[in-house]
Design a protein around this motif. Structure first.
Motif, PDB file in Angstrom:
ATOM      1  N   LEU A 101     -20.486  72.526 -79.457  1.00 35.16           N
ATOM      2  CA  LEU A 101     -21.565  73.370 -79.983  1.00 35.16           C
ATOM      3  C   LEU A 101     -22.861  72.570 -80.066  1.00 35.16           C
ATOM      4  O   LEU A 101     -23.918  73.046 -79.632  1.00 35.16           O
ATOM      5  N   VAL A 102     -22.795  71.358 -80.582  1.00 31.31           N
ATOM      6  CA  VAL A 102     -23.999  70.520 -80.654  1.00 31.31           C
ATOM      7  C   VAL A 102     -24.518  70.226 -79.246  1.00 31.31           C
ATOM      8  O   VAL A 102     -25.719  70.348 -78.988  1.00 31.31           O
ATOM      9  N   SER A 103     -23.634  69.855 -78.325  1.00 36.09           N
ATOM     10  CA  SER A 103     -24.054  69.558 -76.946  1.00 36.09           C
ATOM     11  C   SER A 103     -24.773  70.742 -76.328  1.00 36.09           C
ATOM     12  O   SER A 103     -25.810  70.572 -75.679  1.00 36.09           O
ATOM     13  N   ARG A 104     -24.219  71.910 -76.534  1.00 33.18           N
ATOM     14  CA  ARG A 104     -24.796  73.108 -75.931  1.00 33.18           C
ATOM     15  C   ARG A 104     -26.147  73.439 -76.547  1.00 33.18           C
ATOM     16  O   ARG A 104     -27.107  73.747 -75.843  1.00 33.18           O
ATOM     17  N   LEU A 105     -26.254  73.378 -77.875  1.00 37.12           N
ATOM     18  CA  LEU A 105     -27.461  73.854 -78.545  1.00 37.12           C
ATOM     19  C   LEU A 105     -28.561  72.803 -78.657  1.00 37.12           C
ATOM     20  O   LEU A 105     -29.735  73.156 -78.755  1.00 37.12           O
ATOM     21  N   ALA A 106     -28.212  71.516 -78.636  1.00 37.70           N
ATOM     22  CA  ALA A 106     -29.242  70.476 -78.722  1.00 37.70           C
ATOM     23  C   ALA A 106     -30.187  70.550 -77.537  1.00 37.70           C
ATOM     24  O   ALA A 106     -31.387  70.319 -77.687  1.00 37.70           O
ATOM     25  N   ASP A 107     -29.667  70.884 -76.383  1.00 41.54           N
ATOM     26  CA  ASP A 107     -30.518  71.017 -75.202  1.00 41.54           C
ATOM     27  C   ASP A 107     -31.418  72.242 -75.275  1.00 41.54           C
ATOM     28  O   ASP A 107     -32.338  72.388 -74.483  1.00 41.54           O
ATOM     29  N   ASP A 108     -31.144  73.117 -76.244  1.00 40.24           N
ATOM     30  CA  ASP A 108     -31.934  74.332 -76.414  1.00 40.24           C
ATOM     31  C   ASP A 108     -32.797  74.263 -77.681  1.00 40.24           C
ATOM     32  O   ASP A 108     -33.223  75.287 -78.188  1.00 40.24           O
ATOM     33  N   GLY A 109     -32.989  73.068 -78.211  1.00 39.72           N
ATOM     34  CA  GLY A 109     -33.907  72.897 -79.332  1.00 39.72           C
ATOM     35  C   GLY A 109     -33.288  72.844 -80.716  1.00 39.72           C
ATOM     36  O   GLY A 109     -34.011  72.672 -81.699  1.00 39.72           O
ATOM     37  N   VAL A 110     -31.978  72.996 -80.837  1.00 39.93           N
ATOM     38  CA  VAL A 110     -31.345  72.892 -82.150  1.00 39.93           C
ATOM     39  C   VAL A 110     -31.281  71.414 -82.537  1.00 39.93           C
ATOM     40  O   VAL A 110     -30.813  70.582 -81.759  1.00 39.93           O
ATOM     41  N   ARG A 111     -31.767  71.099 -83.710  1.00 37.23           N
ATOM     42  CA  ARG A 111     -31.786  69.722 -84.195  1.00 37.23           C
ATOM     43  C   ARG A 111     -30.944  69.525 -85.455  1.00 37.23           C
ATOM     44  O   ARG A 111     -30.593  68.406 -85.805  1.00 37.23           O
ATOM     45  N   LEU A 112     -30.626  70.630 -86.152  1.00 31.32           N
ATOM     46  CA  LEU A 112     -29.898  70.550 -87.415  1.00 31.32           C
ATOM     47  C   LEU A 112     -28.735  71.530 -87.430  1.00 31.32           C
ATOM     48  O   LEU A 112     -28.802  72.598 -86.808  1.00 31.32           O
ATOM     49  N   MET A 113     -27.699  71.172 -88.174  1.00 32.17           N
ATOM     50  CA  MET A 113     -26.577  72.065 -88.412  1.00 32.17           C
ATOM     51  C   MET A 113     -26.425  72.179 -89.926  1.00 32.17           C
ATOM     52  O   MET A 113     -26.524  71.185 -90.641  1.00 32.17           O
ATOM     53  N   GLU A 114     -26.203  73.382 -90.395  1.00 29.75           N
ATOM     54  CA  GLU A 114     -25.905  73.592 -91.804  1.00 29.75           C
ATOM     55  C   GLU A 114     -24.573  74.311 -91.922  1.00 29.75           C
ATOM     56  O   GLU A 114     -24.180  75.079 -91.036  1.00 29.75           O
ATOM     57  N   THR A 115     -23.880  74.037 -93.003  1.00 33.55           N
ATOM     58  CA  THR A 115     -22.620  74.705 -93.303  1.00 33.55           C
ATOM     59  C   THR A 115     -22.409  74.650 -94.797  1.00 33.55           C
ATOM     60  O   THR A 115     -23.114  73.920 -95.505  1.00 33.55           O
ATOM     61  N   THR A 116     -21.467  75.428 -95.290  1.00 30.16           N
ATOM     62  CA  THR A 116     -21.072  75.330 -96.689  1.00 30.16           C
ATOM     63  C   THR A 116     -19.584  75.021 -96.734  1.00 30.16           C
ATOM     64  O   THR A 116     -18.818  75.484 -95.888  1.00 30.16           O
ATOM     65  N   ILE A 117     -19.213  74.208 -97.713  1.00 29.90           N
ATOM     66  CA  ILE A 117     -17.827  73.784 -97.856  1.00 29.90           C
ATOM     67  C   ILE A 117     -17.488  73.787 -99.344  1.00 29.90           C
ATOM     68  O   ILE A 117     -18.276  73.276-100.159  1.00 29.90           O
ATOM     69  N   THR A 118     -16.325  74.323 -99.683  1.00 30.56           N
ATOM     70  CA  THR A 118     -15.890  74.250-101.075  1.00 30.56           C
ATOM     71  C   THR A 118     -15.527  72.796-101.391  1.00 30.56           C
ATOM     72  O   THR A 118     -15.039  72.071-100.516  1.00 30.56           O
ATOM     73  N   PRO A 119     -15.781  72.354-102.620  1.00 24.22           N
ATOM     74  CA  PRO A 119     -15.536  70.948-102.964  1.00 24.22           C
ATOM     75  C   PRO A 119     -14.100  70.483-102.721  1.00 24.22           C
ATOM     76  O   PRO A 119     -13.879  69.316-102.391  1.00 24.22           O
ATOM     77  N   ASP A 120     -13.123  71.378-102.830  1.00 23.71           N
ATOM     78  CA  ASP A 120     -11.724  70.966-102.667  1.00 23.71           C
ATOM     79  C   ASP A 120     -11.251  70.973-101.219  1.00 23.71           C
ATOM     80  O   ASP A 120     -10.114  70.617-100.943  1.00 23.71           O
ATOM     81  N   ASN A 121     -12.111  71.350-100.275  1.00 24.27           N
ATOM     82  CA  ASN A 121     -11.708  71.426 -98.873  1.00 24.27           C
ATOM     83  C   ASN A 121     -11.938  70.063 -98.205  1.00 24.27           C
ATOM     84  O   ASN A 121     -12.919  69.844 -97.496  1.00 24.27           O
ATOM     85  N   THR A 122     -11.016  69.150 -98.464  1.00 24.04           N
ATOM     86  CA  THR A 122     -11.168  67.785 -97.963  1.00 24.04           C
ATOM     87  C   THR A 122     -11.163  67.722 -96.439  1.00 24.04           C
ATOM     88  O   THR A 122     -11.859  66.902 -95.853  1.00 24.04           O
ATOM     89  N   ALA A 123     -10.394  68.601 -95.791  1.00 29.91           N
ATOM     90  CA  ALA A 123     -10.344  68.584 -94.324  1.00 29.91           C
ATOM     91  C   ALA A 123     -11.711  68.935 -93.732  1.00 29.91           C
ATOM     92  O   ALA A 123     -12.178  68.259 -92.805  1.00 29.91           O
ATOM     93  N   SER A 124     -12.368  69.954 -94.251  1.00 31.53           N
ATOM     94  CA  SER A 124     -13.689  70.330 -93.734  1.00 31.53           C
ATOM     95  C   SER A 124     -14.740  69.281 -94.062  1.00 31.53           C
ATOM     96  O   SER A 124     -15.613  68.989 -93.245  1.00 31.53           O
ATOM     97  N   ASN A 125     -14.673  68.732 -95.263  1.00 29.51           N
ATOM     98  CA  ASN A 125     -15.612  67.661 -95.612  1.00 29.51           C
ATOM     99  C   ASN A 125     -15.473  66.505 -94.628  1.00 29.51           C
ATOM    100  O   ASN A 125     -16.467  65.972 -94.139  1.00 29.51           O
ATOM    101  N   ALA A 126     -14.246  66.115 -94.315  1.00 33.66           N
ATOM    102  CA  ALA A 126     -14.009  65.022 -93.365  1.00 33.66           C
ATOM    103  C   ALA A 126     -14.442  65.411 -91.954  1.00 33.66           C
ATOM    104  O   ALA A 126     -15.005  64.585 -91.216  1.00 33.66           O
ATOM    105  N   LEU A 127     -14.192  66.649 -91.549  1.00 30.48           N
ATOM    106  CA  LEU A 127     -14.563  67.123 -90.213  1.00 30.48           C
ATOM    107  C   LEU A 127     -16.063  66.999 -89.985  1.00 30.48           C
ATOM    108  O   LEU A 127     -16.513  66.464 -88.960  1.00 30.48           O
ATOM    109  N   PHE A 128     -16.860  67.498 -90.930  1.00 30.61           N
ATOM    110  CA  PHE A 128     -18.310  67.472 -90.746  1.00 30.61           C
ATOM    111  C   PHE A 128     -18.879  66.069 -90.933  1.00 30.61           C
ATOM    112  O   PHE A 128     -19.835  65.695 -90.247  1.00 30.61           O
TER     113      PHE A 128
END
Length: 184
Positions: free
Chosen positions: A110-137
């Motif tokens: 997703l970053v590879s595809r969109l960075a070439d089209d001007g995307v510079r930032l990614m935002e997401t929300t994660i619940t504090p107890d979701n350790t897998a998502s925190n580690a992923l991002f």
């Protein structure tokens, strides 16, 4: 995403695991809904919402396929008031793909595809107890040599139902990936 993990052919990305990562179509909506449902962690939207997501936001979403089967997805959108920002709404992989790097490959694509089209930032929300998502991002930020900063919180009291707080994160800035061009 390093060259050894990506091979673009016919507009898709072939990962080292043999998975194909490409844009979703409306026929993928049901599979995405099932993966979200089976995750038991994501807020499950209506099946219609996933179908519409694949129709209206296919350019900012991806699926991972093993053969003809969708085994993972990331769905997002470009923020209308800040088009240099992609918001990741949901990401999940099926049970058969957990621990294999599929979610990271989806985010890298997703970053590879969109960075070439001007995307510079990614935002997401994660619940504090979701350790897998925190580690992923956090690992996404590390692979791309960029930062991951807290951008605020949606407190539990702001939701009209029983819902955990969601911590907002901002990852970036991203630069266009050398040698990787977005699929059109």
């Amino acid at each position: 995403m390093s060259g050894k993990h990506a091979n673009r052919a016919n507009g898709d990305i072939r990962g080292a695991s043999g998975l194909v990562i490409d844009k979703p179509s409306t026929k993928d909506g049901a599979a995405i809904w099932r993966i979200a449902r089976d995750s038991r962690k994501l807020d499950l939207n209506s099946s219609y919402a996933y179908l519409m997501w694949c129709h209206d936001f296919a350019d900012t979403s991806l699926v991972a396929r093993a053969g003809d089967d969708v085994v993972g997805f990331v769905i997002g959108y470009r923020r209308p008031t800040a088009p240099e920002t992609v918001v990741v709404w949901q990401i999940a992989v099926g049970h058969s793909q957990r621990g294999r790097g599929t979610a990271g490959a989806l985010l890298d694509a997703l970053v590879s595809r969109l960075a070439d089209d001007g995307v510079r930032l990614m935002e997401t929300t994660i619940t504090p107890d979701n350790t897998a998502s925190n580690a992923l991002f956090a690992s996404l930020a590390q692979r791309w040599s960029t930062s991951m900063d807290r951008a605020g919180t949606f407190d539990a009291g702001e939701f009209p139902d029983e819902h955990e707080s969601e911590v907002r994160f901002r990852i970036g800035p991203f630069a266009p990936a050398p040698g990787i061009r977005s699929a059109s």
